[in-house]
Every structure is written in C-alpha cells, then in structure tokens.
Design a protein around this motif. Structure first.
Motif, PDB file in Angstrom:
ATOM      1  N   MET A  36       0.840  -1.198   0.000  1.00  0.00           N
ATOM      2  CA  MET A  36       0.000   0.000   0.000  1.00  0.00           C
ATOM      3  C   MET A  36       0.874   1.246   0.000  1.00  0.00           C
ATOM      4  O   MET A  36       1.874   1.310   0.702  1.00  0.00           O
ATOM      5  CB  MET A  36      -0.885  -0.008   1.254  1.00  0.00           C
ATOM      6  N   THR A  37       0.501   2.240  -0.784  1.00  0.00           N
ATOM      7  CA  THR A  37       1.253   3.493  -0.746  1.00  0.00           C
ATOM      8  C   THR A  37       0.834   4.274   0.491  1.00  0.00           C
ATOM      9  O   THR A  37      -0.210   4.032   1.071  1.00  0.00           O
ATOM     10  CB  THR A  37       0.975   4.336  -2.012  1.00  0.00           C
ATOM     11  N   SER A  38       1.657   5.226   0.870  1.00  0.00           N
ATOM     12  CA  SER A  38       1.385   6.012   2.069  1.00  0.00           C
ATOM     13  C   SER A  38       0.163   6.901   1.858  1.00  0.00           C
ATOM     14  O   SER A  38      -0.005   7.484   0.796  1.00  0.00           O
ATOM     15  CB  SER A  38       2.596   6.888   2.370  1.00  0.00           C
ATOM     16  N   PRO A  39      -0.698   7.006   2.894  1.00  0.00           N
ATOM     17  CA  PRO A  39      -1.845   7.893   2.760  1.00  0.00           C
ATOM     18  C   PRO A  39      -1.452   9.362   2.965  1.00  0.00           C
ATOM     19  O   PRO A  39      -2.289  10.236   2.832  1.00  0.00           O
ATOM     20  CB  PRO A  39      -2.775   7.422   3.871  1.00  0.00           C
ATOM     21  N   GLU A  92     -10.118   6.022   5.700  1.00  0.00           N
ATOM     22  CA  GLU A  92      -9.716   5.481   4.395  1.00  0.00           C
ATOM     23  C   GLU A  92      -9.403   3.992   4.469  1.00  0.00           C
ATOM     24  O   GLU A  92      -9.667   3.247   3.541  1.00  0.00           O
ATOM     25  CB  GLU A  92      -8.496   6.240   3.852  1.00  0.00           C
ATOM     26  N   ARG A  93      -8.825   3.585   5.600  1.00  0.00           N
ATOM     27  CA  ARG A  93      -8.454   2.177   5.754  1.00  0.00           C
ATOM     28  C   ARG A  93      -9.661   1.254   5.692  1.00  0.00           C
ATOM     29  O   ARG A  93      -9.533   0.086   5.326  1.00  0.00           O
ATOM     30  CB  ARG A  93      -7.700   1.964   7.078  1.00  0.00           C
ATOM     31  N   THR A  94     -10.839   1.778   6.053  1.00  0.00           N
ATOM     32  CA  THR A  94     -12.042   0.938   6.029  1.00  0.00           C
ATOM     33  C   THR A  94     -12.490   0.648   4.604  1.00  0.00           C
ATOM     34  O   THR A  94     -13.252  -0.289   4.372  1.00  0.00           O
ATOM     35  CB  THR A  94     -13.235   1.621   6.725  1.00  0.00           C
ATOM     36  N   GLN A  95     -12.066   1.489   3.645  1.00  0.00           N
ATOM     37  CA  GLN A  95     -12.506   1.393   2.245  1.00  0.00           C
ATOM     38  C   GLN A  95     -14.029   1.431   2.124  1.00  0.00           C
ATOM     39  O   GLN A  95     -14.595   0.877   1.181  1.00  0.00           O
ATOM     40  CB  GLN A  95     -11.953   0.114   1.594  1.00  0.00           C
TER      41      GLN A  95
END
Lengths: 202, 202
Positions: free
Chosen positions: A1-4, B97-100
């Motif tokens: 995963m790329t960095s958020p 965002e991690r939850t998508q």
C-alpha cells in the motif's frame, strides 16, 4: 500500500519512528504536533538537533559529552585524578554527580558488553581506559556500570583486566533502594542486599 | 541548579521535552541516541522536520495536509462531493480510508471543542465547513469526531448548526469493538451498544 500521507509528512513519520521508544502511534502524535506548531517552534527543534551534533562531541579523555576537547569534569583541576568512576553512558555521570559523593574523574564506556546486541569489549572505550591508568596516576577504579546482566558482565570483564595492574578496583553496591520495602523486593536484589551486608557501627 | 550538560545538549533535551508524550526520560533517551547516531542520520531527521513544515500545509478546502493547494482527496474528481465526513485531525482521515467504506470528501476541524483546554468552536474550521455546504452541493454530513466527551460535544454542536439547513446529518456508531468481549466492555460503551441496536436482517 502506498502512504496515505503527502511524501514529506511520511518522511517525517519514518524518521521519527526510528527514534528509541517512539512507535508508529507516538511518531504520528509528534508529527501532527509539529505540523500544527508554529514554524519557528519546529525549526528550533531541527536546529537544536543539528547544533548539538555540530558543536558537541566526545571528550577526548573520558568520552563524556564535550563542547571542546575536554568535558567539564576533565577540565576541572580540582577533581581527584587518582579515582576514576567508570560508567556506561554520559547520563550516568549526571546520576553520580547528583549524589555529591564523588569528586574524582569519569570514564564513559559508551555502552556495555552485550552478546545479544553484538556489543563486544572492542566496541567499548576500554583500550582508552587502560591507557589512562598509568598516564593519569589512577589508584582506584570504581565500576559503576548498571546492575543488570550487561553491566555486571562488563564490570567483571574490567575487573579481570584491571586487578592484575595492582589497582584498587571496586564495584558500586547492589541492594534495597532507600525507602524501599523488603516485602516488595525481588529475590535477586534482596539476595544481593544480604550478601553485601555490613557491620553496624554503633 | 545549572544544567549538568553542555549547553547544546541541554537545548536539545529542552526541545525534545516539548514534544507530546515525551517526558524527561524519553527526551534523554532520544537525545543520547541522536548524539551517538551518525551525523547524516540526525541531520536527516532535522531536514525531515524542516521540509515537512516548508512543503506541506493545509488543504485550502478541507484542512487535511496538502503539498499544494488541495489535498489528495480534494484533487480526486471521482470522490463523491455530496457526502462530507467531518473529522478532528488529518490522521482520522487515514483511519476512515483504511475501512474502504467511504468514497466522499472530508473536512478536518483541526481539533474538538474542549472548554478545559480553552478550545471553542471559533478555533475550529467550522466557518469553512458551513461555507462548503452550499458551494459544493453537500447532501449528507457524517460526524466522525471521536466518541469521547470533546468529540461528542463537537458533534452535538455541529448537528445543531447543520440540521436546520435541511441536510442529512449522521453520527458514526458507538458500540462494542469487533472481536471485543461483552464481559470486559465498560458500561458506557455497552450502554451505547444497546441503545444503537439494529434489527437483525435474516
């Protein structure tokens, strides 16, 4: 995963995460604090890091921190050069100084022997310690490494090297902390306290 | 008492001690780590601080971090502009965002209402939130402030402001964490979980 995060923020998180005791959560907290801080506050921290690295190095003689060639204790002629207190880190000097019980000089090993972390005697400032003893007329070496496995191993190693040179070699006492409680002492500490018992002077 | 350290080391200790979650002991550990580190490693941290501050600022629209005018989410045309998720801090965006589960846009308040810390609504990016609603055709605002006293107060405050504008205003659910255990849940959380119970679809 790329960095958020934007790349410079991610870079800051990465660099903070390398510091000892700073996990990902603390790195985030610190990074967000810095992002929200006034630029001059954040820059002051950056400058403090660079300046401490630029201006402060190791004392040429004892390996304490020093702004010049020699640290504050090595510069001080009133300190007793015949007694040397051997410690692991510069912060240990601060602890010894706080007792106001010691007026000799120091020698900082910059670590302790630890096979697990791959630190052997050759990584420590032991060669330099041995060189100081004849050069400065040292008569007693106090081994003040930490009372844990690494510190004890280091003290033992140094004692074996130093004793044959006809010096007085001593080790700081282990035992119950003052104000402590027998009931809550671990058995190793209590064992040491018994082993190190002294005649009561009455 | 004067500092036992050389001035630049003391300055570094002071600056590190100002960071959140860094007490005197951690400041010492970090400072000694930096003093022992290779100069390029320490300089990399200093540079990361300066560059993050220089290059990254707040998104003009949502107050997330942004390297340019707009953050990565505000630049993305595929995000649904009619749903706005309101959070306290940029790191909360990362969590969502991690939850998508969310494809809308964000609004960062940069804090929460906290009378104890002297943070009132006027210190938060609430005026800017209100301006966005007509400008961007927002239809639903999801209040995703933290489920603690400050976050709840902030959500309540915003709900009162937003509801009269004929928007859908929702609050993220509180309840037992997935994988959690009823036995160990605190009564407030369990109370919330009961209160927020939903019909089982079978």
């Amino acid at each position: 995963m790329t960095s958020p995060y934007e790349a410079p923020v991610q870079k800051l998180l990465d660099e903070l995460g390398r510091l000892p005791g700073v996990g990902p959560k603390s790195a985030q907290r610190i990074a967000f604090y810095l992002m929200k801080a006034a630029p001059e506050d954040a820059n002051r921290l950056a400058r403090a890091i660079v300046e401490a690295k630029d201006r402060v190095s190791w004392c040429r003689r004892c390996f304490n921190f020093a702004e010049g060639e020699l640290c504050v204790y090595c510069r001080d002629d009133r300190r007793d050069a015949t007694v040397l207190c051997v410690v692991e880190e510069p912060r240990d000097i601060v602890a010894v100084e706080r007792t106001q019980e010691f007026r000799g000089r120091y020698h900082v090993l910059l670590g302790a022997i630890s096979p697990i972390e791959g630190v052997g005697p050759e990584q420590l400032r032991i060669k330099e310690l041995l060189a100081r003893i004849p050069a400065e007329g040292v008569e007693e070496v106090i081994l003040a490494t930490n009372p844990n496995i690494e510190g004890e191993a280091t003290a033992m190693y140094l004692a074996r090297l130093l004793k044959p040179q006809g010096l007085r070699v001593t080790r700081i006492a282990s035992g119950l902390p003052v104000g402590g409680d027998l009931e809550y002492a671990d058995e190793v500490t209590l064992g040491r306290a018994l082993e190190g018992r002294r005649e009561v002077e009455a």
